[in-house]
Write an enzyme that holds these catalytic residues in place. Structure first.
Site, PDB file in Angstrom:
ATOM      1  CB  VAL A   1      -0.929  -0.089   0.644  1.00  0.00           C
ATOM      2  CG1 VAL A   1      -1.765  -1.398   1.240  1.00  0.00           C
ATOM      3  CG2 VAL A   1       0.198  -0.386   2.796  1.00  0.00           C
ATOM      4  CB  ALA A   2       3.179   3.653   1.397  1.00  0.00           C
TER       5      ALA A   2
ATOM      6  CB  ALA B   1       8.979   5.404   1.701  1.00  0.00           C
ATOM      7  CB  SER B   2      13.848   6.464   0.801  1.00  0.00           C
ATOM      8  OG  SER B   2      13.265   6.996   2.089  1.00  0.00           O
ATOM      9  CB  ILE B   3      13.469   3.423   4.902  1.00  0.00           C
ATOM     10  CG1 ILE B   3      14.748   4.355   5.455  1.00  0.00           C
ATOM     11  CG2 ILE B   3      13.710   2.183   6.089  1.00  0.00           C
ATOM     12  CD1 ILE B   3      15.143   5.026   5.866  1.00  0.00           C
TER      13      ILE B   3
ATOM     14  CG  ASP C   1       7.464  12.867   8.289  1.00  0.00           C
ATOM     15  OD1 ASP C   1       7.390  13.994   8.232  1.00  0.00           O
ATOM     16  OD2 ASP C   1       7.292  11.637   7.805  1.00  0.00           O
TER      17      ASP C   1
END
Length: 528
Positions: free
Chosen positions: A128-129, A131-133, A299
């Site tokens: 669902v997502a 990211a960079s990490i 964040d």
């Protein structure tokens, strides 16, 4: 030598990428490094659309995960890159193509030591997502063998989770780039020593610490658990529960949050919730994190903040958290109150008392600088006042007063701007800080009023009493060492040292008794 050659080769790639996006900014670096400015002008492409910050964000995105994270850190450093670029970098989306689900399953099984079918009843193939990490998959936790049989929809939903998995090889990639960033910070100080005030080495270290925390998902789980404990019993702010049995260094399993992104106002209304109520909840929860607890989600952009099915705030992604000690919270409260009351002398005094501005600076000049920042606020409608921008402007005038960068305030300032953006999306005519005013006033009375100051003094004296036995023991130990088998000193020197120690002990005792008498008298007057 090998390190230098490796980093120089990597630097060439970086410069070419920045040049392709016209993100080298030769005019901006002309005064700092004229030779570099000329080289940057040669590499820079012409006619690239977008603002400087947008072009820089695009270049960092192309350079990969480490640089995306670096951009997010730089978005908190308006003193380094300027407010406009910092604002654009704050919009830098941490999104990358997903890695194969088969790899995610392999990592989960290796980390948790069990087949994925035993861990989860179902595991979504599509993330669902990404990211960079890490990337996130939805799943359903397997039921224990003794709990088989019919199950209600509510019980099944209670087993729904979000599983976060670190990217394979991400540690090595960040380790390589962190070495480059350290090398560049050292090079920058060698070329231009006056950059020391901006503490580029510390910026890199903060970046390294942030990444280290994010790459150990147990730390994120711990942060979520601590935040949940801070809001125990507060239904307005719902932190997802950690499934510790399915969490390790590279895997994090959290309760799944179902809800509407906090900036989707039309959907919030359609669900039957009032955006103003949501804004009030967001305002009070942010205040409680910063002032009450000194531990805040750093964040909280709309992608990490949801309105759940009960109409309450539900945050996700706890990789970046901020902390403020009590002294910093007091400084912040006094400073903000001084600005809002137009007491710029008090604002200046707070900075000197906190040690943020060196004592040899002129307090009158700093008061004048504070007035230049605060006066424009007094002519604006309340809903147009940005506390986050005020703090950014205050930090931007630090160079002329030799005020060292305060990393914890920079992270808070970025978080304030993000929170204000959420507030404006929900209702642009309401200032979220005004909604929190009753909380602020109560907190100020409790922590900054006369009674609180007396309690602080008593606490300081009690701490001094607690350390007294240790001071006495150390004095006796040093005296024994010197007289029996310690350093070879002249007898007169030993006598002087001992006499000085006795005098210091007497002064300390008298000072503490006197201070105790003063504080007890003051307490009696306040209570009476």
């Amino acid at each position: 030598m090998i390190r230098t050659i490796r980093n120089l080769a990597r630097l060439v790639v970086i410069m070419r990428t920045l040049g392709r996006h016209d993100a080298l900014f030769p005019n901006e670096v002309r005064d700092v490094a004229p030779g570099l400015a000329g080289f940057a002008r040669l590499l820079s492409a012409k006619g690239v659309p977008g603002r400087p910050g947008q072009r820089l964000a695009a270049a960092l995105r192309d350079l990969g995960p480490s640089f995306i994270k670096l951009g997010q850190i730089l978005s908190t450093r308006s003193d380094l890159v300027g407010e406009a670029i910092a604002a654009d970098l704050a919009e830098l989306q941490d999104k990358l193509p997903p890695f194969p689900t088969s790899e995610a399953r392999r990592i989960i099984e290796a980390e948790l030591g069990r087949p994925i079918e035993v861990l989860y009843e179902s595991f979504d193939a599509q993330p669902v997502a990404a990211a960079s990490i890490a990337q996130v998959h939805f799943a359903v936790v397997a039921r224990p063998l003794d709990q088989q049989g019919p199950e209600s929809p509510e019980d099944r939903r209670a087993r729904e989770v979000a599983v976060k998995v670190l990217r394979p090889g991400i540690e090595q990639a960040f380790r390589r780039d962190l070495d480059l960033f350290r090398w560049l910070s050292e090079l920058a100080l060698t070329i231009q020593p006056r950059l020391k005030r901006l503490r580029p080495g510390e910026v890199v270290q903060i970046f390294a610490d942030t990444v280290k925390m994010e790459m150990d998902l147990r730390m994120e789980a711990s942060a979520a658990s601590e935040l949940a404990d801070n809001f125990k019993g507060d239904s307005a702010f719902n932190v997802p529960k950690v499934n510790w049995d399915r969490t390790s260094q590279r895997v994090l399993t959290l309760e799944r949050i179902r809800g509407i992104k906090v900036d989707e106002v039309d959907r919030i209304r359609a669900a039957g919730f009032d955006p103003d109520d949501v804004l009030a909840q967001a305002s009070s929860s942010f205040f409680n994190q910063v002032f009450r607890d000194g531990f805040f989600h750093a964040d909280l952009h709309p992608g990490n903040l949801f309105v759940n099915e009960d109409g309450n705030i539900a945050p996700v992604d706890f990789g970046i958290m901020g902390r403020l000690d009590r002294a910093t919270r007091y400084y912040l409260a006094d400073m903000l109150l001084g600005f809002l009351n137009g007491d710029y002398r008090r604002v200046a005094e707070v900075h000197f008392q906190a040690g943020y501005v060196p004592a040899h600076q002129n307090i009158e000049n700093f008061t004048q600088a504070c007035r230049a920042i605060g006066e424009p606020l007094l002519n604006k409608p309340l809903h147009e006042i940005s506390i986050g921008r005020l703090l950014a402007q205050l930090l931007s005038v630090t160079e002329q007063f030799e005020m060292e960068t305060q990393p914890q305030l920079l992270l808070l300032q970025k978080s304030m701007l993000t929170a204000e953006g959420v507030g404006r999306a929900l209702n642009p005519d309401i200032n979220m800080w005004e909604l929190a005013r009753p909380l602020i006033e109560d907190w100020m009375r409790e922590h900054r009023g006369p009674e609180a100051r007396v309690v602080d003094e008593l606490e300081a004296i009690m701490n001094a009493f607690r350390t007294l036995p240790r001071v006495l023991r150390e004095t006796e130990r040093m005296a024994t060492m010197l007289t029996e088998n310690g350093l070879k000193l002249h007898p007169a020197t030993i006598e002087t040292l001992l006499e000085g120690s006795v005098r210091r002990r007497r002064r300390l005792m008298w000072s503490m008794w006197l201070a105790t008498a003063v504080v007890v008298t003051a307490l009696a007057l306040v209570v009476g």
